[in-house]
Design a protein around this motif. Structure first.
Motif, PDB file in Angstrom:
ATOM      1  N   ASP A  41      -5.560   0.441   5.646  1.00  0.00           N
ATOM      2  CA  ASP A  41      -6.726   0.132   6.478  1.00  0.00           C
ATOM      3  C   ASP A  41      -7.940  -0.206   5.621  1.00  0.00           C
ATOM      4  OD1 ASP A  41      -5.209   0.611   8.739  1.00  0.00           O
ATOM      5  OD2 ASP A  41      -5.938   2.667   9.021  1.00  0.00           O
ATOM      6  N   GLU A  42      -8.112   0.496   4.518  1.00  0.00           N
ATOM      7  CA  GLU A  42      -9.245   0.207   3.631  1.00  0.00           C
ATOM      8  C   GLU A  42      -9.112  -1.165   2.985  1.00  0.00           C
ATOM      9  OE1 GLU A  42     -10.186   4.882   2.445  1.00  0.00           O
ATOM     10  OE2 GLU A  42      -9.435   3.500   0.913  1.00  0.00           O
ATOM     11  N   LYS A  51       0.465   8.961   6.296  1.00  0.00           N
ATOM     12  CA  LYS A  51      -0.950   8.996   6.678  1.00  0.00           C
ATOM     13  C   LYS A  51      -1.834   8.430   5.576  1.00  0.00           C
ATOM     14  CE  LYS A  51      -4.465  12.218   8.448  1.00  0.00           C
ATOM     15  NZ  LYS A  51      -4.742  13.637   8.831  1.00  0.00           N
ATOM     16  N   ILE A  52      -1.493   8.754   4.329  1.00  0.00           N
ATOM     17  CA  ILE A  52      -2.280   8.248   3.202  1.00  0.00           C
ATOM     18  C   ILE A  52      -2.027   6.753   3.010  1.00  0.00           C
ATOM     19  CG2 ILE A  52      -2.620   8.395   0.702  1.00  0.00           C
ATOM     20  CD1 ILE A  52      -2.051  11.376   0.901  1.00  0.00           C
ATOM     21  N   GLN A  71      -1.285   4.631   5.305  1.00  0.00           N
ATOM     22  CA  GLN A  71      -1.978   3.934   6.383  1.00  0.00           C
ATOM     23  C   GLN A  71      -3.476   3.854   6.101  1.00  0.00           C
ATOM     24  OE1 GLN A  71      -0.440   2.543   9.318  1.00  0.00           O
ATOM     25  NE2 GLN A  71      -2.445   1.539   9.281  1.00  0.00           N
ATOM     26  N   ARG A  72      -4.051   4.943   5.602  1.00  0.00           N
ATOM     27  CA  ARG A  72      -5.490   4.931   5.308  1.00  0.00           C
ATOM     28  C   ARG A  72      -5.813   3.916   4.211  1.00  0.00           C
ATOM     29  NH1 ARG A  72      -7.839   6.759   0.568  1.00  0.00           N
ATOM     30  NH2 ARG A  72      -6.687   8.718   0.705  1.00  0.00           N
ATOM     31  N   ARG A  73      -4.993   3.874   3.167  1.00  0.00           N
ATOM     32  CA  ARG A  73      -5.233   2.919   2.091  1.00  0.00           C
ATOM     33  C   ARG A  73      -5.056   1.478   2.575  1.00  0.00           C
ATOM     34  NH1 ARG A  73      -1.897   6.218  -2.674  1.00  0.00           N
ATOM     35  NH2 ARG A  73      -3.405   7.949  -2.834  1.00  0.00           N
ATOM     36  N   GLU A  81      -5.057   7.842  -6.015  1.00  0.00           N
ATOM     37  CA  GLU A  81      -6.325   7.315  -5.514  1.00  0.00           C
ATOM     38  C   GLU A  81      -6.961   6.386  -6.537  1.00  0.00           C
ATOM     39  OE1 GLU A  81      -7.900   7.422  -2.510  1.00  0.00           O
ATOM     40  OE2 GLU A  81      -6.010   8.312  -1.844  1.00  0.00           O
ATOM     41  N   SER A 135       0.837  -1.195   0.000  1.00  0.00           N
ATOM     42  CA  SER A 135       0.000   0.000   0.000  1.00  0.00           C
ATOM     43  C   SER A 135       0.879   1.254   0.000  1.00  0.00           C
ATOM     44  CB  SER A 135      -0.904   0.008   1.242  1.00  0.00           C
ATOM     45  OG  SER A 135      -1.710   1.146   1.276  1.00  0.00           O
TER      46      SER A 135
END
Length: 442
Positions: free
Chosen positions: A359-360, A352-353, A355-357, A311, A304
């Motif tokens: 997590d998704e 941060k991005i 990690q968010r991806r 995106e 990731s």
């Protein structure tokens, strides 16, 4: 002298650790699992990604504190991080008394001995020369009922994010006769499940025999009567070939389970990663595997936040995962590793991005995994028993679809007590995201 040994990182590193443990005990060192009781300690390090390096360093410093306030006199670092930073590791970590690289595993006892004499030895060999490795003795740390068989070392793929070739060297297969000899010894010692590993298992034999020979090795391993299961990990999708698929489908001892690290599904990102497949080829392979090997369990690994990932790329990957419905899936946040092509790429993604991806992706897979496990309810599976929970009256094991350490468990109500390493027939009655629950049947 008592010695404490800790092995970090992957199962390939674990096999190296088992080799070193054999060398140390032959030299007369007594092993202890209590670091505060040890006279010497060895950390077999990992540095695959930044988190692995951090864990290795933290473990070294934690043990170093025992040199100040405890019994410990000698602290040694071995393995991948020692190899990668061999020119500076002794200077930068003065708490270390010796370092050795992975191909110098046979020198571990010499390193400890010399450290006790007040020297600070370092042992390193050419990272592409370890021909005696496959025949070296081991002390199993897996309980004795399953074991890893490392069939090759190193890697030639040079994926843009990966530093492994820098400290593990070029790809080289171990001779088939050595591997079969080791497998027979393991089986005679009680091993029921043999798990084939390498940086890439599917290329086995190309350097020694001029062709892919993994299917031939598997066929020979299937002739060892004591083995019940044979499992294959680390199969690069572009190297899967017809004879291998046919062998897995035909041989009952080979688990219908493949680990296919695809890393991404966006063609643009796959190309930047220096991967050798595209999304259409991945779709075709997954379809072929599921058609030709009924009931096959597929595991994959994703990265990731690779440099330049947009995106749109992330959403394309999410869509691919949703459509392919992998049984097992793990993911990593991209780690910027010095010396790799990707480290110098533009478009580094903020943590941060990433990690968010991540997590998704994992949230999506959690739902898929629950659905796939629910489909097992009502099935009767062979379960490899690994332990018990006496207070709950249950036993714990793995099905053919579960590799140790990375996959889930099957918890079952037994008809009778089972020893670790034995098999039970279990009807699945409940399921969670990662585990199955059932009862033994006659």
């Amino acid at each position: 002298m008592k010695l404490y040994f800790t092995s970090l990182g992957c199962d390939k590193n674990l096999v190296d650790s088992e080799r070193m443990l054999a060398v140390l005990t032959e030299r007369g060192y007594t092993l202890t699992d209590q670091p505060e009781e040890a006279d010497a300690a060895v950390v077999n390090t990992c540095c695959f990604i930044e988190d692995a390096k951090r864990e290795s360093i933290e473990q070294i410093f934690e043990l170093a504190s025992l040199k100040e306030h405890g019994r410990l006199k000698v602290l040694v670092a071995s393995g991948c991080m020692a190899e990668r930073y061999k020119d500076q590791i002794l200077d930068e970590i003065p708490e270390l008394d010796a370092v050795i690289g992975p191909t110098a595993f046979d020198k571990i006892a010499d390193a400890v001995d010399e450290a006790f004499e007040g020297k600070r030895p370092s042992y390193f060999k050419d990272i592409s020369s370890d021909s005696s490795y496959a025949s070296a003795p081991r002390i199993l740390t897996t309980g004795g009922h399953f074991a890893y068989l490392k069939i090759a070392e190193g890697c030639n793929k040079n994926c843009s994010y990966c530093a492994i070739p820098l400290f593990r060297g070029r790809y080289r297969s171990y001779p088939m006769e050595d591997l079969l000899s080791e497998a027979r010894k393991l089986a005679e010692g009680g091993v029921k499940e043999l798990i084939l590993i390498a940086e890439e298992t599917t290329l086995y034999g190309t350097d020694l025999y001029g062709k892919k020979c993994l299917h031939e090795l598997l066929e020979a391993l299937c002739q060892i009567p004591e083995l019940r299961w044979i499992r294959i990990l680390y199969c690069y999708p572009e190297e899967i070939y017809p004879e291998l698929i046919d062998t897995i489908a035909r041989e009952e001892k080979i688990c219908s389970y493949l680990d296919l690290p695809i890393q991404h599904a966006s063609d643009r990102i796959l190309k930047a990663m220096h991967r050798r497949t595209n999304q259409a080829e991945l779709r075709g392979l997954i379809q072929e595997l599921r058609e030709k090997i009924p009931g096959i369990v597929l595991r994959t690994t994703l990265i990731s936040g690779f440099p330049g990932e947009t995106e749109e790329d992330h959403e394309e990957l999410m869509g691919f995962v949703k459509e392919m419905r992998f049984d097992r899936l793990g993911a990593f946040l991209y780690s910027r590793e010095e010396g790799t092509a990707a480290a110098a790429m533009k478009g580094q993604v903020p943590k941060k991005i990433k990690q968010r991806r991540y997590d998704e992706l994992m949230s999506l897979q959690q739902g898929i995994s629950l659905e796939r496990n629910h489909a097992r309810i009502g099935q009767v599976l062979d379960v490899f028993t690994e332990g018990s929970l006496p207070e709950e009256g249950t036993m714990c094991g793995r099905s053919y679809g579960d590799a140790p350490e990375v996959d889930g468990f099957v918890f079952y109500k037994p008809l009778t007590d089972h020893m670790s390493g034995s098999f039970a027939r279990v009807r699945i009655e409940e399921a969670s995201e990662y585990d199955l629950y059932g009862s033994e049947v006659e």
